[in-house]
Motif scaffolding. Structure first.
Motif, PDB file in Angstrom:
ATOM      1  N   LEU A 372       0.899  -1.174  -0.148  1.00  0.00           N
ATOM      2  CA  LEU A 372       0.078  -0.083   0.075  1.00  0.00           C
ATOM      3  C   LEU A 372       0.955   1.243  -0.026  1.00  0.00           C
ATOM      4  CD1 LEU A 372      -2.950   1.059   0.115  1.00  0.00           C
ATOM      5  CD2 LEU A 372      -2.867   1.102   2.609  1.00  0.00           C
ATOM      6  N   ASN A 373       2.125   1.251   0.691  1.00  0.00           N
ATOM      7  CA  ASN A 373       2.939   2.496   0.841  1.00  0.00           C
ATOM      8  C   ASN A 373       3.572   2.589  -0.632  1.00  0.00           C
ATOM      9  OD1 ASN A 373       2.295   3.021   3.574  1.00  0.00           O
ATOM     10  ND2 ASN A 373       4.350   1.855   4.334  1.00  0.00           N
ATOM     11  N   ARG A 374       3.826   1.623  -1.166  1.00  0.00           N
ATOM     12  CA  ARG A 374       4.528   1.625  -2.577  1.00  0.00           C
ATOM     13  C   ARG A 374       3.612   1.937  -3.663  1.00  0.00           C
ATOM     14  NH1 ARG A 374       8.664  -3.203  -3.362  1.00  0.00           N
ATOM     15  NH2 ARG A 374       9.017  -1.974  -5.184  1.00  0.00           N
ATOM     16  N   ALA A 375       2.278   1.640  -3.555  1.00  0.00           N
ATOM     17  CA  ALA A 375       1.042   2.122  -4.429  1.00  0.00           C
ATOM     18  C   ALA A 375       0.883   3.432  -4.248  1.00  0.00           C
ATOM     19  CB  ALA A 375       0.009   1.166  -4.230  1.00  0.00           C
ATOM     20  N   HIS A 376       1.131   4.177  -3.090  1.00  0.00           N
ATOM     21  CA  HIS A 376       0.597   5.557  -3.178  1.00  0.00           C
ATOM     22  C   HIS A 376       1.544   6.405  -2.661  1.00  0.00           C
ATOM     23  CE1 HIS A 376      -3.653   4.797  -4.165  1.00  0.00           C
ATOM     24  NE2 HIS A 376      -3.729   3.721  -3.403  1.00  0.00           N
ATOM     25  N   ASP A 377       2.615   5.828  -2.369  1.00  0.00           N
ATOM     26  CA  ASP A 377       3.878   6.880  -1.883  1.00  0.00           C
ATOM     27  C   ASP A 377       3.525   7.131  -0.366  1.00  0.00           C
ATOM     28  OD1 ASP A 377       6.339   7.251  -2.401  1.00  0.00           O
ATOM     29  OD2 ASP A 377       6.106   9.125  -3.262  1.00  0.00           O
ATOM     30  N   TRP A 378       2.918   6.221   0.476  1.00  0.00           N
ATOM     31  CA  TRP A 378       2.557   6.585   1.844  1.00  0.00           C
ATOM     32  C   TRP A 378       3.596   6.127   2.768  1.00  0.00           C
ATOM     33  CZ3 TRP A 378      -3.158   4.652   2.003  1.00  0.00           C
ATOM     34  CH2 TRP A 378      -4.024   5.715   1.180  1.00  0.00           C
ATOM     35  N   ASN A 379       3.599   6.516   3.860  1.00  0.00           N
ATOM     36  CA  ASN A 379       4.589   6.189   5.265  1.00  0.00           C
ATOM     37  C   ASN A 379       3.894   5.481   6.075  1.00  0.00           C
ATOM     38  OD1 ASN A 379       6.985   6.896   3.777  1.00  0.00           O
ATOM     39  ND2 ASN A 379       6.175   9.100   3.868  1.00  0.00           N
ATOM     40  N   LEU A 380       3.026   4.488   5.940  1.00  0.00           N
ATOM     41  CA  LEU A 380       2.403   3.883   7.118  1.00  0.00           C
ATOM     42  C   LEU A 380       3.578   2.797   7.694  1.00  0.00           C
ATOM     43  CD1 LEU A 380      -1.231   2.821   5.761  1.00  0.00           C
ATOM     44  CD2 LEU A 380      -0.483   4.505   7.648  1.00  0.00           C
ATOM     45  N   PRO A 381       3.651   2.836   9.111  1.00  0.00           N
ATOM     46  CA  PRO A 381       4.735   1.926   9.640  1.00  0.00           C
ATOM     47  C   PRO A 381       4.425   0.533   9.504  1.00  0.00           C
ATOM     48  CG  PRO A 381       3.243   2.817  11.542  1.00  0.00           C
ATOM     49  CD  PRO A 381       2.730   3.300  10.228  1.00  0.00           C
ATOM     50  N   PHE A 408      -5.106   7.272  12.684  1.00  0.00           N
ATOM     51  CA  PHE A 408      -3.860   7.569  13.514  1.00  0.00           C
ATOM     52  C   PHE A 408      -2.908   7.433  12.301  1.00  0.00           C
ATOM     53  CE2 PHE A 408      -5.807   2.962  13.516  1.00  0.00           C
ATOM     54  CZ  PHE A 408      -5.113   2.402  12.558  1.00  0.00           C
ATOM     55  N   HIS A 409      -1.592   7.696  12.678  1.00  0.00           N
ATOM     56  CA  HIS A 409      -0.462   7.989  11.657  1.00  0.00           C
ATOM     57  C   HIS A 409      -0.988   8.780  10.389  1.00  0.00           C
ATOM     58  CE1 HIS A 409       1.765   4.933  13.817  1.00  0.00           C
ATOM     59  NE2 HIS A 409       0.754   4.049  13.429  1.00  0.00           N
ATOM     60  N   GLY A 410      -1.839   9.830  10.806  1.00  0.00           N
ATOM     61  CA  GLY A 410      -2.346  10.756   9.462  1.00  0.00           C
ATOM     62  C   GLY A 410      -3.294  10.232   8.747  1.00  0.00           C
ATOM     63  N   PHE A 411      -3.978   9.053   9.277  1.00  0.00           N
ATOM     64  CA  PHE A 411      -5.101   8.505   8.331  1.00  0.00           C
ATOM     65  C   PHE A 411      -6.427   8.016   9.126  1.00  0.00           C
ATOM     66  CE2 PHE A 411      -1.013   7.795   6.033  1.00  0.00           C
ATOM     67  CZ  PHE A 411      -1.399   7.820   4.766  1.00  0.00           C
ATOM     68  N   ARG A 412      -7.356   7.996   8.481  1.00  0.00           N
ATOM     69  CA  ARG A 412      -8.560   7.643   8.941  1.00  0.00           C
ATOM     70  C   ARG A 412      -9.025   6.412   8.448  1.00  0.00           C
ATOM     71  NH1 ARG A 412     -14.093   7.718   7.564  1.00  0.00           N
ATOM     72  NH2 ARG A 412     -15.516   8.352   9.198  1.00  0.00           N
ATOM     73  N   PHE A 413      -9.296   5.377   9.286  1.00  0.00           N
ATOM     74  CA  PHE A 413      -9.639   3.768   8.844  1.00  0.00           C
ATOM     75  C   PHE A 413     -11.020   3.641   9.466  1.00  0.00           C
ATOM     76  CE2 PHE A 413      -4.967   4.530   9.275  1.00  0.00           C
ATOM     77  CZ  PHE A 413      -4.485   3.639   8.550  1.00  0.00           C
ATOM     78  N   GLU A 414     -11.660   3.032   8.535  1.00  0.00           N
ATOM     79  CA  GLU A 414     -13.103   2.751   8.766  1.00  0.00           C
ATOM     80  C   GLU A 414     -13.354   1.287   8.288  1.00  0.00           C
ATOM     81  OE1 GLU A 414     -17.809   3.483   7.185  1.00  0.00           O
ATOM     82  OE2 GLU A 414     -16.176   5.068   6.972  1.00  0.00           O
ATOM     83  N   VAL A 415     -13.831   0.475   9.258  1.00  0.00           N
ATOM     84  CA  VAL A 415     -13.868  -1.048   9.090  1.00  0.00           C
ATOM     85  C   VAL A 415     -15.156  -1.097   8.411  1.00  0.00           C
ATOM     86  CG1 VAL A 415     -14.373  -3.040  10.207  1.00  0.00           C
ATOM     87  CG2 VAL A 415     -12.745  -1.562  11.249  1.00  0.00           C
ATOM     88  N   LYS A 427     -11.738   1.254   4.827  1.00  0.00           N
ATOM     89  CA  LYS A 427     -12.024   2.545   3.975  1.00  0.00           C
ATOM     90  C   LYS A 427     -10.903   3.455   4.430  1.00  0.00           C
ATOM     91  CE  LYS A 427     -15.102   5.807   2.359  1.00  0.00           C
ATOM     92  NZ  LYS A 427     -16.715   6.467   2.186  1.00  0.00           N
ATOM     93  N   ILE A 428      -9.773   3.966   3.764  1.00  0.00           N
ATOM     94  CA  ILE A 428      -8.757   4.598   4.198  1.00  0.00           C
ATOM     95  C   ILE A 428      -8.932   5.761   3.700  1.00  0.00           C
ATOM     96  CG2 ILE A 428      -6.448   4.602   4.717  1.00  0.00           C
ATOM     97  CD1 ILE A 428      -6.295   2.014   4.289  1.00  0.00           C
ATOM     98  N   ARG A 429      -8.878   7.173   4.366  1.00  0.00           N
ATOM     99  CA  ARG A 429      -8.636   8.427   3.861  1.00  0.00           C
ATOM    100  C   ARG A 429      -7.563   9.182   4.516  1.00  0.00           C
ATOM    101  NH1 ARG A 429     -13.248  10.178   5.111  1.00  0.00           N
ATOM    102  NH2 ARG A 429     -14.282  10.124   3.224  1.00  0.00           N
TER     103      ARG A 429
END
Length: 431
Positions: A372-381, A408-415, A427-429
Motif C-alpha cells: 500500500l505504501n509503494r502504491a500510493h507513496d505513503w509512510n504507514l509503519p 492514527f498516523h495521519g489517516f482515517r480507517f473505517e472498518v 476504507k482509508i482516507r
C-alpha cells in the motif's frame, strides 16, 4: 632612530603568510574533494591503475581520522597565519593593526583558503582526490596520534554530559546515504518512483524477514496425500498454483511438495502404458519432493541466496516450535524489489485498492502495508504488523466491529466488512 615599516622582516612574514594561505587552501580543497568524491568512481579509476585513486580509497575508509587530521592541519595554518598577520600589522600600524589583521585575514581566508579551493574541488572531486591523496595520507599519518587523543577527549566530554557514542559507528552509513540521495532525487523529479522503489527494495532485503512477505497458512492450498489419485489430479488441474504442499492426516503434518508437471507426467506414463488399474492405485508420494522448511526469522537476503543455492523456488515457513506458519517463494522475494509480478491467475491490485468518490480508498484488509505504501507513496509503519488489518488491530488493541472508525498516523480507517474475526475491507482516507 626610525624603523622602516616595510623592512625585510615584513616581507618575509608576508611571504610566510602567503605560504600558509596556500596550505590552508590545500587542506580545505582536499577535505572537500575526499569527502565528495564517489567511491565507486575512485574504485573504477583504481582498477584502471590509478595509484592516487587507490590511496584516496584507502584514506577515506576512516572518515573520522581523515577529517580530524585535515581539520587539525587547516586550523594550525589558519591560526598561525592570523597570528603572523596580527604581529606584523600591529608593528606597522599600532593598535589599529589588530582590526586591520582581522579584516584582511578574514577576506583572504574566506576567498582564497575556503571558497575558491572548495569550489574547484567540488567541481572535479575524483580528480582532485586522486592528486592530493598521497600528501594527505602523510598528513594523516603524522597527525594520527593527536587525532586519536582528540577522539577520546571528545567522547570523554560527551560521556560526562550523558551522550553515549559508538566508536565503530559511521556518521553516515552507506545505505542511509543511498536512500537519502534517492528520496531527494525523487522529490526533485530526477529519479522515477519505480526506480527508487526497486533500489530501496533491494537494500531492504537484509532488514526484512520471510515472515513479513510469506503467504499465511490460512491461505495455503494443500493436497491430502490420502485422497484418491483422481481427486488429487482434479485438484491439481483446477489449482492456480504449480507446487502444492502434501499433508497426511493433519494439515500441520507436511510430508512433501508435489509439482503439477511431475504428477501429470507420472499419470501420463501410466495411461500410455495401458495400466489403467495402476492409476487408481497411484501413490502421490512417489512423485513428491521433500519439503523444505525455513525459520520465520530468516532474512529475505539469506533466503534468496538459499533458494539460488538449492535451485528451488518454494519453502515452507515454520515458527520456533516447528509449527507451520506459511510458505514463501522466490517470486515473493523478487516482488519486494520489482513490485507485484502478476499473471493470469493472480488477483489484480485494483481488486485490493479501489478509489471512492469522496477521495478515500477501499482496501483489502489482507493487503500488506508495504504494498500500500509503494502504491500510493505513503509512510504507514510496518514494524508491528504486516497487513493493513493487522495495523488497525494493533493500534486499536482490540478486534474492531463493522462501522468502527480510527484515526492514527495521519489517516482515517473505517472498518467496512469482516469475515469472522478478520477485517476484510477497510476504507482509508488521508487526513
Amino acid at each position: 632612530m626610525e624603523t622602516t615599516v616595510f623592512d625585510a622582516a615584513f616581507w618575509i612574514t608576508a611571504g610566510a603568510i602567503l605560504v600558509l594561505l596556500v596550505l590552508s587552501g590545500f587542506f580545505s580543497g582536499s577535505e572537500t574533494a575526499l569527502t565528495a568524491a564517489s567511491r565507486g568512481k575512485l574504485r573504477a579509476a583504481a582498477d584502471k591503475g590509478s595509484k592516487g585513486a587507490e590511496k584516496a580509497l584507502k584514506i577515506t575508509e576512516d572518515n573520522e581520522r581523515l577529517i580530524g587530521s585535515v581539520l587539525l592541519g587547516n586550523n594550525v595554518v589558519n591560526i598561525l597565519a592570523t597570528s603572523l598577520a596580527t604581529a606584523v600589522l600591529t608593528q606597522a600600524f599600532g593598535q589599529n593593526g589588530v582590526a586591520a589583521a582581522t579584516l584582511i585575514m578574514t577576506l583572504l581566508v574566506l576567498i582564497f583558503a575556503e571558497v575558491l579551493p572548495k569550489t574547484f574541488a567540488i567541481t572535479y572531486p575524483e580528480s582532485v582526490a586522486a592528486r592530493v591523496a598521497g600528501i594527505i595520507s602523510l598528513v594523516v599519518l603524522v597527525f594520527s596520534p593527536m587525532v586519536t587523543a582528540v577522539r577520546y577527549l571528545v567522547r570523554g566530554v560527551l560521556f560526562v554530559f550523558g551522550v553515549r557514542t559508538d566508536p565503530d559507528s559511521h556518521i553516515l552509513a552507506v545505505r542511509e546515504e543511498i536512500a537519502g540521495a534517492l528520496s531527494l532525487g525523487h522529490s526533485e523529479g530526477i529519479v522515477e518512483k519505480e526506480d527508487r522503489d526497486r533500489i530501496l527494495g533491494a537494500l531492504d532485503l537484509n532488514d526484512r524477514t520471510v515472515e513479513e512477505v510469506m503467504l499465511h497458512r490460512s491461505g495455503i492450498e494443500m493436497v491430502d496425500a490420502n485422497s484418491p489419485a483422481d481427486d488429487i489430479l482434479a485438484q491439481i488441474l483446477t489449482s492456480q498454483f504449480t507446487r502444492l504442499p502434501l499433508f497426511r492426516d493433519d494439515p500441520e503434518n507436511i510430508v512433501g511438495v508435489v509439482h503439477s508437471k511431475d504428477l501429470l507426467r507420472a499419470m501420463h506414463n501410466l495411461l500410455t502404458s495401458g495400466n489403467a488399474q495402476g492409476l487408481a492405485e497411484f501413490d502421490v508420494m512417489k512423485v513428491a519432493m521433500e519439503p523444505y522448511f525455513v525459520p520465520e526469522t530468516t532474512t529475505l537476503d539469506d533466503q534468496m541466496r538459499n533458494f539460488l543455492k538449492r535451485k528451488t523456488h518454494f519453502a515452507l515457513v515454520v515458527d520456533e516450535y516447528g509449527g507451520l506458519e506459511g510458505l514463501i517463494t522466490l517470486e515473493d522475494i523478487l516482488e519486494e524489489i520489482v513490485g507485484e509480478i502478476a499473471d493470469e491467475f493472480d488477483e489484480d491490485e485494483s481488486d485490493q485498492i479501489a478509489p471512492t468518490d469522496d477521495g478515500a480508498y477501499m482496501v483489502d484488509g489482507g493487503m500488506t502495508i508495504r504494498d500500500l505504501n509503494r502504491a500510493h507513496d505513503w509512510n504507514l509503519p510496518d514494524d508491528e504488523a504486516n497487513t493493513i488489518a493487522g495495523l488497525v488491530i494493533h493500534e486499536a488493541q482490540m478486534i474492531p466491529v463493522v462501522g468502527q472508525v480510527f484515526s492514527f498516523h495521519g489517516f482515517r480507517f473505517e472498518v467496512v466488512s469482516k469475515e469472522e474475526n478478520r477485517i476484510a475491507t477497510l476504507k482509508i482516507r488521508k487526513l
